[in-house]
Structures are given as structure tokens and as C-alpha cells.
Design a protein around this motif. Structure first.
Motif, PDB file in Angstrom:
ATOM      1  N   LEU A  42      -2.457   4.743   6.721  1.00 13.84           N
ATOM      2  CA  LEU A  42      -1.796   6.040   6.697  1.00 13.84           C
ATOM      3  C   LEU A  42      -0.694   6.088   7.748  1.00 13.84           C
ATOM      4  CD1 LEU A  42      -1.500   8.952   5.751  1.00 13.84           C
ATOM      5  CD2 LEU A  42      -3.423   9.574   7.246  1.00 13.84           C
ATOM      6  N   ARG A  43      -0.959   5.547   8.916  1.00 16.91           N
ATOM      7  CA  ARG A  43       0.053   5.514   9.976  1.00 16.91           C
ATOM      8  C   ARG A  43       1.291   4.750   9.514  1.00 16.91           C
ATOM      9  NH1 ARG A  43       1.829   2.132  13.968  1.00 16.91           N
ATOM     10  NH2 ARG A  43       2.456   3.113  15.947  1.00 16.91           N
ATOM     11  N   ASP A  44       1.073   3.568   8.936  1.00 16.52           N
ATOM     12  CA  ASP A  44       2.204   2.765   8.469  1.00 16.52           C
ATOM     13  C   ASP A  44       2.999   3.497   7.393  1.00 16.52           C
ATOM     14  OD1 ASP A  44       1.401   0.789  10.212  1.00 16.52           O
ATOM     15  OD2 ASP A  44       0.418  -0.446   8.683  1.00 16.52           O
ATOM     16  N   ALA A  45       2.273   4.188   6.492  1.00 16.01           N
ATOM     17  CA  ALA A  45       2.956   4.906   5.411  1.00 16.01           C
ATOM     18  C   ALA A  45       3.788   6.062   5.948  1.00 16.01           C
ATOM     19  CB  ALA A  45       1.923   5.413   4.399  1.00 16.01           C
ATOM     20  N   LEU A  46       3.247   6.779   6.919  1.00 14.53           N
ATOM     21  CA  LEU A  46       3.992   7.909   7.485  1.00 14.53           C
ATOM     22  C   LEU A  46       5.243   7.440   8.224  1.00 14.53           C
ATOM     23  CD1 LEU A  46       1.122  10.214   8.846  1.00 14.53           C
ATOM     24  CD2 LEU A  46       2.373  10.401   6.677  1.00 14.53           C
ATOM     25  N   ILE A  47       5.125   6.345   8.963  1.00 14.28           N
ATOM     26  CA  ILE A  47       6.291   5.803   9.667  1.00 14.28           C
ATOM     27  C   ILE A  47       7.348   5.342   8.676  1.00 14.28           C
ATOM     28  CG2 ILE A  47       7.076   3.905  11.136  1.00 14.28           C
ATOM     29  CD1 ILE A  47       4.407   4.144  12.650  1.00 14.28           C
ATOM     30  N   ALA A  48       6.905   4.653   7.609  1.00 16.11           N
ATOM     31  CA  ALA A  48       7.847   4.174   6.596  1.00 16.11           C
ATOM     32  C   ALA A  48       8.585   5.325   5.918  1.00 16.11           C
ATOM     33  CB  ALA A  48       7.111   3.331   5.555  1.00 16.11           C
ATOM     34  N   ALA A  49       7.940   6.506   5.874  1.00 14.39           N
ATOM     35  CA  ALA A  49       8.565   7.675   5.227  1.00 14.39           C
ATOM     36  C   ALA A  49       9.463   8.452   6.178  1.00 14.39           C
ATOM     37  CB  ALA A  49       7.477   8.587   4.677  1.00 14.39           C
ATOM     38  N   GLY A  50       9.517   8.035   7.458  1.00 13.92           N
ATOM     39  CA  GLY A  50      10.422   8.695   8.380  1.00 13.92           C
ATOM     40  C   GLY A  50       9.779   9.393   9.549  1.00 13.92           C
ATOM     41  N   THR A  51       8.469   9.294   9.696  1.00 12.92           N
ATOM     42  CA  THR A  51       7.794   9.887  10.855  1.00 12.92           C
ATOM     43  C   THR A  51       8.137   9.074  12.103  1.00 12.92           C
ATOM     44  OG1 THR A  51       5.956  10.629   9.466  1.00 12.92           O
ATOM     45  CG2 THR A  51       5.542  10.517  11.841  1.00 12.92           C
ATOM     46  N   PRO A  52       8.616   9.709  13.165  1.00 14.69           N
ATOM     47  CA  PRO A  52       8.883   8.958  14.402  1.00 14.69           C
ATOM     48  C   PRO A  52       7.610   8.274  14.897  1.00 14.69           C
ATOM     49  CG  PRO A  52       9.882  11.138  14.508  1.00 14.69           C
ATOM     50  CD  PRO A  52       9.022  11.125  13.288  1.00 14.69           C
ATOM     51  N   GLU A  53       7.739   7.036  15.325  1.00 17.80           N
ATOM     52  CA  GLU A  53       6.569   6.260  15.713  1.00 17.80           C
ATOM     53  C   GLU A  53       5.778   6.932  16.834  1.00 17.80           C
ATOM     54  OE1 GLU A  53       5.470   1.589  16.700  1.00 17.80           O
ATOM     55  OE2 GLU A  53       7.450   2.172  15.945  1.00 17.80           O
ATOM     56  N   ARG A  54       6.486   7.606  17.746  1.00 19.12           N
ATOM     57  CA  ARG A  54       5.796   8.247  18.862  1.00 19.12           C
ATOM     58  C   ARG A  54       4.933   9.434  18.404  1.00 19.12           C
ATOM     59  NH1 ARG A  54      11.042   9.869  18.890  1.00 19.12           N
ATOM     60  NH2 ARG A  54      11.461  12.131  18.936  1.00 19.12           N
ATOM     61  N   GLN A  55       5.228   9.963  17.213  1.00 19.22           N
ATOM     62  CA  GLN A  55       4.449  11.080  16.675  1.00 19.22           C
ATOM     63  C   GLN A  55       3.370  10.635  15.686  1.00 19.22           C
ATOM     64  OE1 GLN A  55       7.003  13.974  14.807  1.00 19.22           O
ATOM     65  NE2 GLN A  55       8.361  14.174  16.586  1.00 19.22           N
ATOM     66  N   ALA A  56       3.374   9.372  15.357  1.00 15.55           N
ATOM     67  CA  ALA A  56       2.561   8.908  14.231  1.00 15.55           C
ATOM     68  C   ALA A  56       1.067   9.168  14.427  1.00 15.55           C
ATOM     69  CB  ALA A  56       2.822   7.429  13.977  1.00 15.55           C
ATOM     70  N   LYS A  57       0.554   8.870  15.606  1.00 19.73           N
ATOM     71  CA  LYS A  57      -0.887   9.052  15.836  1.00 19.73           C
ATOM     72  C   LYS A  57      -1.289  10.509  15.642  1.00 19.73           C
ATOM     73  CE  LYS A  57      -4.592   8.220  19.176  1.00 19.73           C
ATOM     74  NZ  LYS A  57      -4.937   7.678  20.526  1.00 19.73           N
ATOM     75  N   LYS A  83       7.701  23.125   8.449  1.00 22.60           N
ATOM     76  CA  LYS A  83       8.037  23.189   7.029  1.00 22.60           C
ATOM     77  C   LYS A  83       8.837  21.966   6.580  1.00 22.60           C
ATOM     78  CE  LYS A  83       7.878  28.165   6.133  1.00 22.60           C
ATOM     79  NZ  LYS A  83       8.644  29.339   5.666  1.00 22.60           N
ATOM     80  N   ASP A  84       9.773  21.503   7.424  1.00 25.49           N
ATOM     81  CA  ASP A  84      10.578  20.357   7.013  1.00 25.49           C
ATOM     82  C   ASP A  84       9.728  19.090   6.946  1.00 25.49           C
ATOM     83  OD1 ASP A  84      10.214  20.200   9.743  1.00 25.49           O
ATOM     84  OD2 ASP A  84      12.270  19.563  10.193  1.00 25.49           O
ATOM     85  N   TYR A  85       8.712  18.998   7.786  1.00 29.88           N
ATOM     86  CA  TYR A  85       7.835  17.822   7.726  1.00 29.88           C
ATOM     87  C   TYR A  85       6.923  17.897   6.503  1.00 29.88           C
ATOM     88  CZ  TYR A  85       4.947  13.913   9.191  1.00 29.88           C
ATOM     89  OH  TYR A  85       4.297  12.691   9.233  1.00 29.88           O
TER      90      TYR A  85
END
Length: 401
Positions: A42-57, A83-85
Motif C-alpha cells: 500500500l505504501r508503494d502504491a500511494l507513493i507511485a500515485a503521488g503521495t510524498p514519501e515523507r507522508q507515506a507512513k 479533499k484534494d488527496y
């Protein structure tokens, strides 16, 4: 199933069945289904979709809780996310479960679900309510390769493995049906309607190891569905090379579809025995409780009249498992149309159980559950497959007439 649940006569009562009309194929989407992804995936998928790595956890924890604790399916309802996220998540991901096709309720309260997965394939899932607990019997494959001669599922050819999401989705679907998701703002309720999961449905779990492992990681996670490893039992017919791996990578309780005390009989009942015989299987099992800190291994033993139910079988059984922390589940055979065996008599089963008990092993005789809706262990077979077989039989009869 890989083992049998008991089945004596059940009092006659109306069987309820809810039937839904669904498209033959589930809708296709390019979005990634988050159900069944491990935390790392899930972490990898969120980062790949544009989630900043520092926020991923942090984002993994938030999304995880919404999906698996609250049972939310719409990203718009994840109100602690901006909302944008939420819009970003909806653009890239989906939260999808198998489709419920039919639900049957037995006279004893057992529920059998026929669910449709990607490709239009169908599997069966069974919920068994008991006093103080509820057990969900989950499938791991469409069909089965093992061809155990007493098992109805074994007459259905293997179609494919289920994904981790399709395995986890069975539990989530059952919680939907039982209304078990917590309500935000309501007092906390510790009651668990699905308190136990058994991997004893259609298929051999250890022939789908990676998906089963990942699914169980999701189910055991303490911040979501939160079932402890001692509430999960995986049943295998004896895939020896994967047994130690199960201890190391899953660590749940283990059950073994044993069913015979000689290789000659087990070769016939459980053909995988021709590859890994009784001695090889028992060698692999001896280390399992130590590796997992499990209390004991469950040996499933279906009682077949005149096949494996003699006093001599009982004595051989306790001698074979000597030194293994174990209990023996004695299972009256669940008959199905065309089955080549008969159930041992109650007297014979009790005599067998008495020998096992006096040797120092728990030997419960399973209570029959769901036989009136073909929901007992060993009876599962998708309605689609039954329909195909019936059509083929009708065509053959027509041609012969």
C-alpha cells in the motif's frame, strides 16, 4: 474443502436464499484495488500515485483504518484526509470486494455465500455461528487440484488461484452481511461475529501460498480487521515443502487433512500422499508447534464406513502422531450427490473417539452444520460448476436417447 465438517441429520426447516441478478463479468477498471495489499504494498502504491514519501507512513495508517476498521468503500468518506488527496486516491484506486451472488441460510443459522470474482468465476464461503464465536470458512482457489475422493470440491477442476484481495474480500463481505462494521460515534463494541477464520474452503491454501500469506497479514493486522494468528487456522492436505514456510511467514494455527493411517488408504483418499507420504508429512509437522509457538496441530479425520474407521485405525493413528502436540477432529462424512462413501455409524465413531481419547488426545466429534444447504466441509462447489455439469449430463442423456 480440504477437510470435512460433520453432518448428521439436521431438523427440517425453511432454507432462505437471496438471489441477486448481476452481470456475468465484473466491471473492469484500470484503478488499483487497495483491498488485499499489505502495508508495504500500500505504501508503494500511494507513493507511485503521488503521495510524498515523507507522508507515506501516515497516509498508509489513515487509509488502512478507513478500509479495514471502519469498512469504508468511498474515498470521499475518509474525512480526516484533505479533499484534494481524497480526489487523488479516487483517481488512482478503488476499494472493491467480490460480488455477492446468492446467500443461503441453513436451519441451524449457517450462512453460505456464493461470490463472483474477476473473470466471472465463483467460489463459496461459509459462516458458522456458535455460542460466543463465529467462524468464517474462506476459499483460496476456484476449484482444486487435489481430487480427494471424499470431497465434492475435488470433483471440480482448478480454474485459478484467488488474489489476496479476493481472499480478504470474503471476510469483508461477510462482515457487510452481518452488519459487523463499527459505527462512528457509537459506543465501542468488542463483540466479534466473525471471531475466527479457517482456510478450509475451496482449494489447497499452500498451493496459493503468497496470496494466502499476504491476505493473512492484512487480516491479522492489529489496526484493521485485527484477528490474532491464534484465531486463524490454515488447513492443508499435506504440501510438505510449504509447511515450514507457513510457520515462518504466517504463523497461524495449522490443521492437516489426514484421514487415514496407512499409505495405501491415504493414497486413495488424499492422492497428494503419493507425492509426500505419511512419514514425510509427519516429519514436517513435528517442528511446526515449536516454530510458531502454536499449542497443537489439528488432525482432521473424516469417518468413512468400512474404509478408515476400525479400532486398528484408531490405534495406528495415536501411534503415528506420538510426540506431536495434537488434537484429532473426528468428522462424520458429509454426503453429496454421487459420493462414493458412506458415513460411519455414530457407534463406530464414538468407539474410535474413545480409543483416541484414552491415548491422551482430545477427540471431539464435530457437530453437523449447514448440511441442508450443502455448506458442510467437503461439500463446497460453485453453482456455476454444478450448472455446467448438469448441462453436460443432460446433453449426454439426450444424445444417448
Amino acid at each position: 474443502m480440504t477437510d470435512q465438517t460433520p453432518s448428521a441429520a439436521i431438523p427440517s426447516a425453511p432454507i432462505t436464499q437471496d438471489v441477486m441478478t448481476l452481470p456475468r463479468k465484473l466491471p473492469q477498471t484500470d484503478r488499483i484495488n487497495l483491498v488485499g495489499l499489505t502495508r508495504d504494498q500500500l505504501r508503494d502504491a500511494l507513493i507511485a500515485a503521488g503521495t510524498p514519501e515523507r507522508q507515506a507512513k501516515m497516509r498508509v495508517g489513515q487509509v488502512w483504518q478507513w478500509i479495514y476498521h471502519w469498512g469504508v468503500r468511498d474515498f470521499a468518506d475518509m474525512t480526516n484526509l484533505a479533499k484534494d488527496y481524497r480526489a487523488l486516491l479516487a483517481q488512482h484506486f478503488t476499494i472493491a470486494l467480490p460480488e455477492l451472488v446468492t446467500r443461503q441460510v441453513s436451519s441451524d443459522g449457517t450462512r453460505k455465500y456464493l461470490v463472483r470474482i474477476a473473470g466471472g468465476h465463483e467460489v463459496e464461503v461459509v459462516y458458522i455461528p456458535e455460542e460466543g464465536r463465529g467462524t468464517l470458512c474462506v476459499s483460496s482457489q476456484v476449484g482444486c487440484t487435489l481430487t480427494c475422493s471424499f470431497c465434492h470440491t475435488g470433483t471440480q477442476k482448478l480454474v485459478r488461484n484467488l488474489t489476496a484481495g479476493e481472499i480478504v474480500g470474503q471476510l469483508m463481505l461477510a462482515r457487510d452481511d452481518l452488519g459487523e462494521w463499527p459505527v462512528q460515534g457509537a459506543p465501542k463494541d468488542e463483540t466479534r461475529l466473525v471471531s475466527n477464520v479457517v482456510m478450509m474452503g475451496m482449494g489447497e491454501p499452500l498451493y496459493n501460498f503468497e496470496n494466502v500469506r499476504d491476505a493473512m497479514k492484512v487480516v491479522m493486522d492489529g489496526e484493521g480487521l485485527s484477528l490474532s494468528r491464534r484465531r486463524i487456522t490454515l488447513s492443508t492436505s499435506g504440501v510438505v515443502p510449504e509447511i515450514a514456510r507457513t510457520a515462518e511467514e504466517i504463523g497461524c494455527l495449522l490443521a492437516v487433512s489426514f484421514h487415514a493411517t496407512t499409505d495405501e488408504v491415504r493414497d486413495r483418499l488424499v492422492p497428494i500422499n503419493k507425492r509426500w507420504n505419511i512419514a514425510t508429512l509427519l516429519d514436517a509437522l513435528r517442528d511446526y508447534p515449536r516454530l510458531t509457538n502454536s499449542e497443537r496441530i489439528t488432525f482432521e479425520y473424516v469417518m468413512l464406513d468400512g474404509v478408515n474407521d476400525t479400532d486398528a485405525d484408531a490405534r495406528r493413528l495415536v501411534k503415528l502422531i506420538q510426540g506431536i502436540p495434537a488434537k484429532i477432529n473426528l468428522i462424520p462424512f458429509n454426503e453429496w450427490p454421487g459420493a462414493p462413501y458412506r458415513r460411519s455409524s455414530p457407534e463406530r465413531i464414538r468407539a474410535f473417539a474413545d480409543i483416541v481419547y484414552k491415548a491422551g488426545y482430545a477427540s471431539p466429534i464435530r457437530t453437523p452444520r449447514g448440511e441442508d444447504i450443502m455448506a458442510a466441509c467437503g461439500q463446497l462447489k460453485s453453482a456455476t460448476e454444478r450448472g455446467r455439469k448438469s448441462a453436460a449430463q443432460i446433453a449426454a442423456e439426450t444424445a444417448a436417447s
